[in-house]
Scaffold this motif. Structure first.
Motif, PDB file in Angstrom:
ATOM      1  N   PRO A 176      -2.267  -7.437  -0.104  1.00 45.24           N
ATOM      2  CA  PRO A 176      -1.957  -6.406  -1.094  1.00 45.24           C
ATOM      3  C   PRO A 176      -2.873  -6.499  -2.310  1.00 45.24           C
ATOM      4  CG  PRO A 176       0.058  -7.421  -0.280  1.00 45.24           C
ATOM      5  CD  PRO A 176      -1.095  -8.245   0.248  1.00 45.24           C
ATOM      6  N   GLY A 177      -3.442  -5.360  -2.698  1.00 46.82           N
ATOM      7  CA  GLY A 177      -4.313  -5.290  -3.868  1.00 46.82           C
ATOM      8  C   GLY A 177      -5.771  -5.607  -3.610  1.00 46.82           C
ATOM      9  N   ALA A 178      -6.104  -6.022  -2.378  1.00 47.38           N
ATOM     10  CA  ALA A 178      -7.493  -6.393  -2.070  1.00 47.38           C
ATOM     11  C   ALA A 178      -8.360  -5.198  -1.688  1.00 47.38           C
ATOM     12  CB  ALA A 178      -7.532  -7.437  -0.959  1.00 47.38           C
ATOM     13  N   GLY A 179      -7.813  -4.013  -1.754  1.00 48.31           N
ATOM     14  CA  GLY A 179      -8.581  -2.808  -1.439  1.00 48.31           C
ATOM     15  C   GLY A 179      -8.092  -2.132  -0.179  1.00 48.31           C
ATOM     16  N   SER A 180      -8.116  -0.800  -0.220  1.00 43.62           N
ATOM     17  CA  SER A 180      -7.628  -0.006   0.905  1.00 43.62           C
ATOM     18  C   SER A 180      -8.525   1.203   1.117  1.00 43.62           C
ATOM     19  CB  SER A 180      -6.193   0.460   0.645  1.00 43.62           C
ATOM     20  OG  SER A 180      -6.154   1.333  -0.470  1.00 43.62           O
ATOM     21  N   ASP A 226      -2.089  13.764   7.959  1.00 44.98           N
ATOM     22  CA  ASP A 226      -2.662  12.415   7.968  1.00 44.98           C
ATOM     23  C   ASP A 226      -2.951  11.914   6.559  1.00 44.98           C
ATOM     24  OD1 ASP A 226      -2.573  12.249  10.711  1.00 44.98           O
ATOM     25  OD2 ASP A 226      -4.699  12.670  11.007  1.00 44.98           O
ATOM     26  N   GLY A 227      -2.524  10.684   6.308  1.00 48.11           N
ATOM     27  CA  GLY A 227      -2.775  10.034   5.037  1.00 48.11           C
ATOM     28  C   GLY A 227      -3.095   8.571   5.256  1.00 48.11           C
ATOM     29  N   TRP A 228      -3.427   7.877   4.175  1.00 48.41           N
ATOM     30  CA  TRP A 228      -3.759   6.444   4.230  1.00 48.41           C
ATOM     31  C   TRP A 228      -3.140   5.792   3.000  1.00 48.41           C
ATOM     32  CZ3 TRP A 228      -6.658   4.925   8.451  1.00 48.41           C
ATOM     33  CH2 TRP A 228      -6.964   3.554   8.523  1.00 48.41           C
ATOM     34  N   CYS A 229      -2.206   4.889   3.200  1.00 48.44           N
ATOM     35  CA  CYS A 229      -1.469   4.288   2.089  1.00 48.44           C
ATOM     36  C   CYS A 229      -2.373   3.404   1.229  1.00 48.44           C
ATOM     37  CB  CYS A 229      -0.285   3.476   2.614  1.00 48.44           C
ATOM     38  SG  CYS A 229       0.704   2.762   1.281  1.00 48.44           S
ATOM     39  N   ASP A 230      -2.357   3.665  -0.091  1.00 46.35           N
ATOM     40  CA  ASP A 230      -3.149   2.869  -1.024  1.00 46.35           C
ATOM     41  C   ASP A 230      -2.275   2.220  -2.103  1.00 46.35           C
ATOM     42  OD1 ASP A 230      -2.558   5.106  -2.556  1.00 46.35           O
ATOM     43  OD2 ASP A 230      -4.632   5.784  -2.718  1.00 46.35           O
ATOM     44  N   ALA A 231      -0.973   2.088  -1.820  1.00 44.56           N
ATOM     45  CA  ALA A 231      -0.036   1.456  -2.755  1.00 44.56           C
ATOM     46  C   ALA A 231       0.135  -0.016  -2.368  1.00 44.56           C
ATOM     47  CB  ALA A 231       1.307   2.176  -2.714  1.00 44.56           C
ATOM     48  N   PRO A 232      -0.434  -0.949  -3.154  1.00 42.41           N
ATOM     49  CA  PRO A 232      -0.410  -2.365  -2.781  1.00 42.41           C
ATOM     50  C   PRO A 232       0.972  -2.950  -2.500  1.00 42.41           C
ATOM     51  CG  PRO A 232      -1.935  -2.030  -4.582  1.00 42.41           C
ATOM     52  CD  PRO A 232      -1.192  -0.735  -4.390  1.00 42.41           C
ATOM     53  N   SER A 233       2.018  -2.421  -3.133  1.00 43.56           N
ATOM     54  CA  SER A 233       3.358  -2.980  -2.937  1.00 43.56           C
ATOM     55  C   SER A 233       4.091  -2.391  -1.731  1.00 43.56           C
ATOM     56  CB  SER A 233       4.199  -2.775  -4.200  1.00 43.56           C
ATOM     57  OG  SER A 233       4.357  -1.394  -4.460  1.00 43.56           O
ATOM     58  N   PRO A 240       4.804  -1.625   2.289  1.00 45.12           N
ATOM     59  CA  PRO A 240       4.569  -2.307   3.563  1.00 45.12           C
ATOM     60  C   PRO A 240       3.454  -1.666   4.411  1.00 45.12           C
ATOM     61  CG  PRO A 240       6.922  -1.932   3.241  1.00 45.12           C
ATOM     62  CD  PRO A 240       6.204  -1.217   2.130  1.00 45.12           C
ATOM     63  N   ALA A 241       3.156  -0.378   4.176  1.00 49.01           N
ATOM     64  CA  ALA A 241       2.117   0.313   4.947  1.00 49.01           C
ATOM     65  C   ALA A 241       0.759   0.288   4.246  1.00 49.01           C
ATOM     66  CB  ALA A 241       2.527   1.756   5.221  1.00 49.01           C
ATOM     67  N   TYR A 242       0.618  -0.569   3.223  1.00 49.14           N
ATOM     68  CA  TYR A 242      -0.635  -0.644   2.475  1.00 49.14           C
ATOM     69  C   TYR A 242      -1.831  -0.802   3.415  1.00 49.14           C
ATOM     70  CZ  TYR A 242      -4.137  -2.445  -0.842  1.00 49.14           C
ATOM     71  OH  TYR A 242      -5.276  -2.647  -1.589  1.00 49.14           O
ATOM     72  N   ASN A 243      -2.843   0.002   3.166  1.00 51.83           N
ATOM     73  CA  ASN A 243      -4.088   0.048   3.944  1.00 51.83           C
ATOM     74  C   ASN A 243      -3.838   0.371   5.413  1.00 51.83           C
ATOM     75  OD1 ASN A 243      -6.882   0.102   4.035  1.00 51.83           O
ATOM     76  ND2 ASN A 243      -7.034  -2.019   4.682  1.00 51.83           N
ATOM     77  N   ARG A 244      -2.890   1.253   5.643  1.00 51.01           N
ATOM     78  CA  ARG A 244      -2.567   1.713   6.994  1.00 51.01           C
ATOM     79  C   ARG A 244      -2.455   3.247   6.979  1.00 51.01           C
ATOM     80  NH1 ARG A 244      -3.423  -2.840   9.089  1.00 51.01           N
ATOM     81  NH2 ARG A 244      -1.883  -4.477   9.151  1.00 51.01           N
ATOM     82  N   PRO A 245      -2.684   3.865   8.143  1.00 46.67           N
ATOM     83  CA  PRO A 245      -2.461   5.309   8.221  1.00 46.67           C
ATOM     84  C   PRO A 245      -0.969   5.618   8.089  1.00 46.67           C
ATOM     85  CG  PRO A 245      -3.170   4.432  10.354  1.00 46.67           C
ATOM     86  CD  PRO A 245      -3.189   3.301   9.393  1.00 46.67           C
ATOM     87  N   VAL A 246      -0.673   6.729   7.434  1.00 45.81           N
ATOM     88  CA  VAL A 246       0.702   7.186   7.248  1.00 45.81           C
ATOM     89  C   VAL A 246       0.752   8.693   7.448  1.00 45.81           C
ATOM     90  CG1 VAL A 246       1.383   5.310   5.685  1.00 45.81           C
ATOM     91  CG2 VAL A 246       0.420   7.424   4.734  1.00 45.81           C
ATOM     92  N   SER A 247       1.954   9.201   7.616  1.00 45.89           N
ATOM     93  CA  SER A 247       2.165  10.639   7.728  1.00 45.89           C
ATOM     94  C   SER A 247       2.617  11.170   6.366  1.00 45.89           C
ATOM     95  CB  SER A 247       3.230  10.916   8.792  1.00 45.89           C
ATOM     96  OG  SER A 247       3.371  12.293   8.987  1.00 45.89           O
ATOM     97  N   LEU A 248       1.993  12.242   5.930  1.00 40.67           N
ATOM     98  CA  LEU A 248       2.310  12.844   4.634  1.00 40.67           C
ATOM     99  C   LEU A 248       3.354  13.943   4.791  1.00 40.67           C
ATOM    100  CD1 LEU A 248      -1.329  13.153   3.272  1.00 40.67           C
ATOM    101  CD2 LEU A 248       0.339  11.353   2.781  1.00 40.67           C
ATOM    102  N   PRO A 249       4.210  14.159   3.818  1.00 45.87           N
ATOM    103  CA  PRO A 249       4.289  13.400   2.577  1.00 45.87           C
ATOM    104  C   PRO A 249       4.805  11.989   2.846  1.00 45.87           C
ATOM    105  CG  PRO A 249       6.102  14.950   2.699  1.00 45.87           C
ATOM    106  CD  PRO A 249       5.236  15.201   3.899  1.00 45.87           C
ATOM    107  N   TYR A 250       4.347  11.053   2.000  1.00 41.26           N
ATOM    108  CA  TYR A 250       4.724   9.652   2.145  1.00 41.26           C
ATOM    109  C   TYR A 250       5.373   9.176   0.856  1.00 41.26           C
ATOM    110  CZ  TYR A 250       4.546   4.787   3.544  1.00 41.26           C
ATOM    111  OH  TYR A 250       4.902   3.505   3.876  1.00 41.26           O
ATOM    112  N   ARG A 251       6.293   8.246   0.969  1.00 41.86           N
ATOM    113  CA  ARG A 251       7.098   7.790  -0.181  1.00 41.86           C
ATOM    114  C   ARG A 251       6.272   7.076  -1.261  1.00 41.86           C
ATOM    115  NH1 ARG A 251       8.511   4.020   3.972  1.00 41.86           N
ATOM    116  NH2 ARG A 251       7.739   1.952   3.425  1.00 41.86           N
ATOM    117  N   ALA A 252       5.146   6.509  -0.895  1.00 39.29           N
ATOM    118  CA  ALA A 252       4.296   5.785  -1.849  1.00 39.29           C
ATOM    119  C   ALA A 252       2.954   6.514  -1.951  1.00 39.29           C
ATOM    120  CB  ALA A 252       4.089   4.347  -1.373  1.00 39.29           C
ATOM    121  N   SER A 253       2.110   6.039  -2.830  1.00 35.57           N
ATOM    122  CA  SER A 253       0.788   6.629  -3.010  1.00 35.57           C
ATOM    123  C   SER A 253      -0.019   6.536  -1.710  1.00 35.57           C
ATOM    124  CB  SER A 253       0.053   5.888  -4.126  1.00 35.57           C
ATOM    125  OG  SER A 253      -1.261   6.371  -4.264  1.00 35.57           O
TER     126      SER A 253
END
Length: 175
Positions: free
Chosen positions: A124-128, A76-83, A85-98
């Motif tokens: 995007p960029g408003a916080g995650s 389990d991860g949470w995307c914090d890369a503003p650019s 598409p999954a910004y501020n959403r849960p993601v599965s690790l490893p993930y392509r972005a931060s």
């Protein structure tokens, strides 16, 4: 009913009140901010839903709460890369972005409640990854978060047992 979180301007600790409960809480290193930006260390001011409780079953038994519960998995991860598409959403690790790792070696995310901040119409960029989680404590002092609200374990368990699905957290500067 609202969970009220307040602090003096610039303070990284404050008070969390809910009914007759009153606890010290940790906030972002920049304190409560009116305009949140990714990486600024501020805890956003406003009123936010408690989305669901995530917890580590290998460390804690199932917490009593009316919130929907979800086990935290190693991936389990949470995307914090503003650019991304999954910004501020849960993601599965490893993930392509931060992305923030939810399965941590420390205990901060043993109990974690994503707050309804910047998640319905994501800017995007408003916080995650603005979470309600366990506090980092050293020598009895609560350490600053990256922008979240945090409580000691016993305080968090007491609060979770009393919240409803409709409970929201209101974060504001102290009057």
């Amino acid at each position: 009913m609202y969970i009220h979180v307040s602090a003096r301007p610039g303070a990284h600790t404050g008070r969390l009140q809910f009914g007759d409960l009153d606890f010290p809480c940790a906030l972002g290193r920049s304190g409560i901010v009116a305009s949140k930006r990714e990486g600024d260390g501020g805890t956003p001011a406003g009123r936010f839903a408690l989305r669901e409780l995530h917890w580590r079953a290998d460390r804690l038994s199932t917490p009593a709460t009316a919130l929907r519960r979800r086990l935290i998995a190693r991936s389990d991860g949470w995307c914090d890369a503003p650019s991304d598409p999954a910004y501020n959403r849960p993601v599965s690790l490893p993930y392509r972005a931060s992305a923030e790792t939810l399965w941590r070696d420390d205990h901060l995310y043993d109990l974690l409640v994503p707050l309804g901040y910047n998640d319905e119409s994501v800017v995007p960029g408003a916080g995650s990854a603005i979470f309600f989680h366990l506090a980092n404590e050293k020598d009895g002092e609560l350490g600053a978060t990256e922008g979240c609200v945090a409580l000691r374990l016993a305080d968090m368990l007491a609060l979770l047992a009393r919240v409803a699905h409709s409970t929201e957290m209101e974060i504001a500067l102290a009057a």
